[in-house]
Design a protein around this motif. Sequence first.
Motif, short mmCIF file in Angstrom:
data_model
loop_
_atom_site.label_atom_id
_atom_site.label_comp_id
_atom_site.label_asym_id
_atom_site.label_seq_id
_atom_site.Cartn_x
_atom_site.Cartn_y
_atom_site.Cartn_z
N LEU A 1 0.79 -1.22 0.00
CA LEU A 1 0.00 0.00 0.00
C LEU A 1 0.83 1.28 0.00
CD1 LEU A 1 -2.79 -0.94 2.61
CD2 LEU A 1 -2.74 -1.34 0.14
N LEU A 2 2.04 1.24 0.53
CA LEU A 2 2.83 2.46 0.68
C LEU A 2 3.33 2.97 -0.67
CD1 LEU A 2 4.14 4.50 2.65
CD2 LEU A 2 6.14 2.99 2.69
N THR A 3 3.13 4.27 -0.91
CA THR A 3 3.67 4.95 -2.09
C THR A 3 4.34 6.24 -1.61
OG1 THR A 3 1.82 6.44 -2.60
CG2 THR A 3 1.61 4.14 -3.34
N THR B 1 -6.81 4.28 -5.04
CA THR B 1 -6.30 5.65 -5.02
C THR B 1 -5.52 5.89 -3.73
OG1 THR B 1 -8.13 6.42 -6.39
CG2 THR B 1 -7.03 8.06 -5.05
N VAL B 2 -4.45 6.65 -3.85
CA VAL B 2 -3.55 6.93 -2.73
C VAL B 2 -4.09 8.10 -1.91
CG1 VAL B 2 -1.23 7.77 -2.14
CG2 VAL B 2 -1.53 6.06 -3.95
N TRP B 3 -4.08 7.93 -0.60
CA TRP B 3 -4.53 8.98 0.32
C TRP B 3 -3.36 9.40 1.22
CZ3 TRP B 3 -9.60 10.96 0.66
CH2 TRP B 3 -10.50 10.39 -0.24
N ALA B 4 -3.03 10.69 1.16
CA ALA B 4 -1.89 11.20 1.94
C ALA B 4 -2.16 11.14 3.44
CB ALA B 4 -1.55 12.62 1.51
N TRP B 5 -3.42 11.26 3.86
CA TRP B 5 -3.68 11.37 5.31
C TRP B 5 -3.33 10.09 6.05
CZ3 TRP B 5 -7.09 8.81 8.59
CH2 TRP B 5 -8.12 8.07 8.01
N TRP B 6 -3.25 8.97 5.33
CA TRP B 6 -2.88 7.72 6.00
C TRP B 6 -1.40 7.65 6.37
CZ3 TRP B 6 -5.61 4.48 8.61
CH2 TRP B 6 -6.97 4.31 8.33
N LEU B 7 -0.61 8.61 5.88
CA LEU B 7 0.80 8.64 6.30
C LEU B 7 0.92 8.87 7.80
CD1 LEU B 7 2.42 10.70 3.41
CD2 LEU B 7 2.95 8.33 4.02
N GLY B 8 -0.02 9.63 8.39
CA GLY B 8 0.03 9.88 9.83
C GLY B 8 -0.07 8.61 10.64
N GLU C 1 -2.84 8.99 -7.77
CA GLU C 1 -3.18 7.74 -8.44
C GLU C 1 -2.39 6.59 -7.84
OE1 GLU C 1 -4.85 8.88 -12.77
OE2 GLU C 1 -2.68 8.63 -12.66
N GLY C 2 -3.02 5.40 -7.80
CA GLY C 2 -2.37 4.24 -7.21
C GLY C 2 -1.19 3.74 -8.00
N ASP C 3 -1.23 3.87 -9.31
CA ASP C 3 -0.13 3.43 -10.16
C ASP C 3 0.90 4.53 -10.31
OD1 ASP C 3 -1.39 1.01 -10.49
OD2 ASP C 3 -2.08 1.41 -12.54
N ALA C 4 2.18 4.14 -10.39
CA ALA C 4 3.25 5.10 -10.64
C ALA C 4 3.00 5.80 -11.97
CB ALA C 4 4.59 4.39 -10.63
N PRO C 5 3.35 7.08 -12.09
CA PRO C 5 4.12 7.88 -11.13
C PRO C 5 3.28 8.57 -10.05
CG PRO C 5 3.76 9.15 -13.11
CD PRO C 5 3.12 7.82 -13.35
N LEU D 1 3.47 9.25 -1.97
CA LEU D 1 2.54 10.32 -1.57
C LEU D 1 1.45 9.85 -0.62
CD1 LEU D 1 2.06 12.34 -4.89
CD2 LEU D 1 3.60 12.79 -2.97
N GLY D 2 1.58 8.65 -0.07
CA GLY D 2 0.57 8.17 0.86
C GLY D 2 0.33 6.69 0.70
N LEU D 3 -0.78 6.21 1.21
CA LEU D 3 -1.10 4.79 1.17
C LEU D 3 -2.26 4.53 0.21
CD1 LEU D 3 0.65 4.96 3.75
CD2 LEU D 3 -0.77 3.15 4.70
N ARG D 4 -2.11 3.48 -0.58
CA ARG D 4 -3.22 3.07 -1.43
C ARG D 4 -4.40 2.64 -0.56
NH1 ARG D 4 1.23 0.32 -4.05
NH2 ARG D 4 1.62 1.16 -6.15
N SER D 5 -5.58 2.89 -1.06
CA SER D 5 -6.78 2.49 -0.34
C SER D 5 -7.15 1.04 -0.59
CB SER D 5 -7.96 3.40 -0.73
OG SER D 5 -8.03 3.56 -2.13
N LEU D 6 -6.47 0.39 -1.50
CA LEU D 6 -6.67 -1.02 -1.80
C LEU D 6 -5.40 -1.55 -2.43
CD1 LEU D 6 -8.77 -3.40 -1.95
CD2 LEU D 6 -9.25 -2.64 -4.29
N ALA D 7 -5.01 -2.77 -2.06
CA ALA D 7 -3.78 -3.36 -2.60
C ALA D 7 -3.96 -3.67 -4.08
CB ALA D 7 -3.43 -4.63 -1.83
N PRO D 8 -2.92 -3.49 -4.90
CA PRO D 8 -3.03 -3.75 -6.34
C PRO D 8 -3.44 -5.18 -6.68
CG PRO D 8 -1.06 -2.47 -5.88
CD PRO D 8 -1.62 -2.88 -4.55
N ALA D 9 -3.13 -6.14 -5.82
CA ALA D 9 -3.47 -7.53 -6.11
C ALA D 9 -4.93 -7.86 -5.83
CB ALA D 9 -2.56 -8.46 -5.31
N GLU D 10 -5.65 -6.95 -5.20
CA GLU D 10 -7.03 -7.22 -4.81
C GLU D 10 -8.00 -7.00 -5.98
OE1 GLU D 10 -7.96 -8.50 -2.09
OE2 GLU D 10 -6.47 -8.01 -0.55
#
Length: 677
Positions: A538-540, A573-580, A617-621, A542-551
């Motif tokens: 999940l870690l990217t 989709t990546v959410w920055a607030w989950w970095l906390g 976005e969940g995918d790079a970049p 800019l934050g954590l993905r809201s769902l794993a890519p394999a799901e």
Amino acid sequence: MPPGSVMTFGPHACSSAAGFEHEWLVTDGTGGYATGTVAGLRTRRYHGLLVTPQRHLALAALDPVVTLPGGAVVRLAVHEWASGAIDPAGHHHLEHFELADGVPRWRWRIGEVVLERELAMTHGRNSVAVVHRLVAAPAGVSVELSLTALCTWRHADAERDRTSGPPAVAVVPGGFTVDGAYQVNGPDFRPIGEWYLDAYAREEAARGLSPVEDLWAAGTFQATLVAGGTVSVSAFSGDLDSPPPAAPVVVADARRRARKLLRTAATAGARDGVDKALALAADTFIVTSPDGSPSVVAGYPWFGTYLRDTMTAYEGLFLATGRSEEGARLLRAHRDLPTRMRAGALHDADGPLWFVHAAERHIARTGDTDLATELLPVLEGVIAAYTKGTSDGVRVDPADGLLLIDADESGLTWMNARLPRGPITPRDGKPVELNALWANALGAVGALRERCGRDASVVHARRDAVKAQVVKRFRAPDGWFFDVVDAQPAAYPKGGGSVHDDAVLRPNQLLAFSLPYAPAADEAHLRSRVLDAVGSALLTPLGLRSLAPAEYGYHGAHRGGVVPRDAAYHQGTVWAWWLGPYVEARLAAGLPVDGLLAAVEAHLTESGLGSVSEIAEGDAPHRPTGAPFSARSVAAVLHARAVIRENRKLQTASSGKNEKMKLARDAAPRKRRNALR
């Protein structure tokens, strides 16, 4: 270019398409704002120099035109039209943009002639001040400056075109009014009264929304300038009989206020340029409500005020920036929360639990026992409301003491995106983060009862029971926590028509390990496996993905129209607030966090200047998307940096103590040898 309280862009970033991607924001402390791009192109329907607290777009643009002594006319504005044309292309003359102390400044160069523009808003009043200064010109040369006011009066989420008729422009002393709603003042106003047809907003086209509108050229302000001369324009809504201060005064006041905010933030631990930028960003979200209490705008340019976002962001926005007095007023403003939970639907399963968390953290940080005494009955009322069942259908399951969301198609968790057929990520049943917050709230209330000198044994026993159930019920065979247990069949049609447990990998389980009274804080082995799974999937940057890519159902892109964007919103989709929570969970586990925030700190200069985007976005970049200015995202980075600093202090103090103990042990044999002599 390191982020900080001063950000600068040179001629390439200003005069090329790159300048269309960087956005600036100035707010007025009441919910109104001005926003646009570095290059000056309006790429969103929300871009304008005056937007009211009710989110009506007023003054859309102020187009500068310079007439040189030889008669040459140079248009410095930049607009895009539905035909695809960019005309004028004044950004080609833009050599410098600076955001200093929250005040944007543009500098155009036409040979030896240099013109600057500064913009600021009156804090506490919906008004904007725009100051132009002729910085340089050949000796003895004067130039003519014309400023064309492009106006509208519409909701920020809509468009207005010529079919609705032109705005009602009335000439008044000093300028003009539009639809009786706002006034624009400046020197030597000359009416025009014509449509600029088919103005195009490329970001709205990318979002699948209508990108075309018509703007009304109300007229021009005129001035003759020599080097050092200035010309100012002000626009304001509300009481039109009470104009704001002079524009240069507004700009100077904005700078002074920003520096005061930075001094306040320094007392709370702010140290470097990133801290300064984030402290100023935090201020943009804190507004004064009509009743005089503080509130929080969730994000710009399209969000309003919501309980969940406000309380999730509370620690970062108020405690990490030294604004605890304002924070206390905000907490007091929610004293009626238990009543609202029972009397009417909040459409929010966890916002009240975040309120309990915010109140306890405030009191723990400040030691404000008076506030603890005042709010304890409110927090206990929140617990009672959940116990009895809220109007939203959130209640305690008597079988295990966990919080249960009835299957009602409402989408009550933070994953609340929905289509006409219902929630995109239905999580009816017992979501893991809801029950982590539930256990944390019980622990918080117990701690506050003790602080107030009251017996806390009953609430502690209840918290221990919930804690045990969370660990028992949510432990999944995959090595992490279930995202939802007792998932309802109506919400999960693939579940075989019966209640089941959902082991999909999402970041929600982090709250079971990161909160102050986290229910799984003592489960070191489980925490390690969860952090490994979350970090790897999940870690990217800019934050954590809201769902794993394999799901199943993962979306790596967040683009297109409303339906595809909403479908992806919580599905990868990546959410920055989950970095906390991620940083806090790693620190609780004794794991390193060095470099975890480096990318999101660099992001301060990439999208919403000085701020953090809502999502990526969940995918790079990992292209930033959503709102370019997000309260929860900014607050998460502020809070994470604060807890990292505090952890380093504790480590340094512990290291110093250990060193003293070692020196004492080393000195003991010498003392014994000296005694024998």
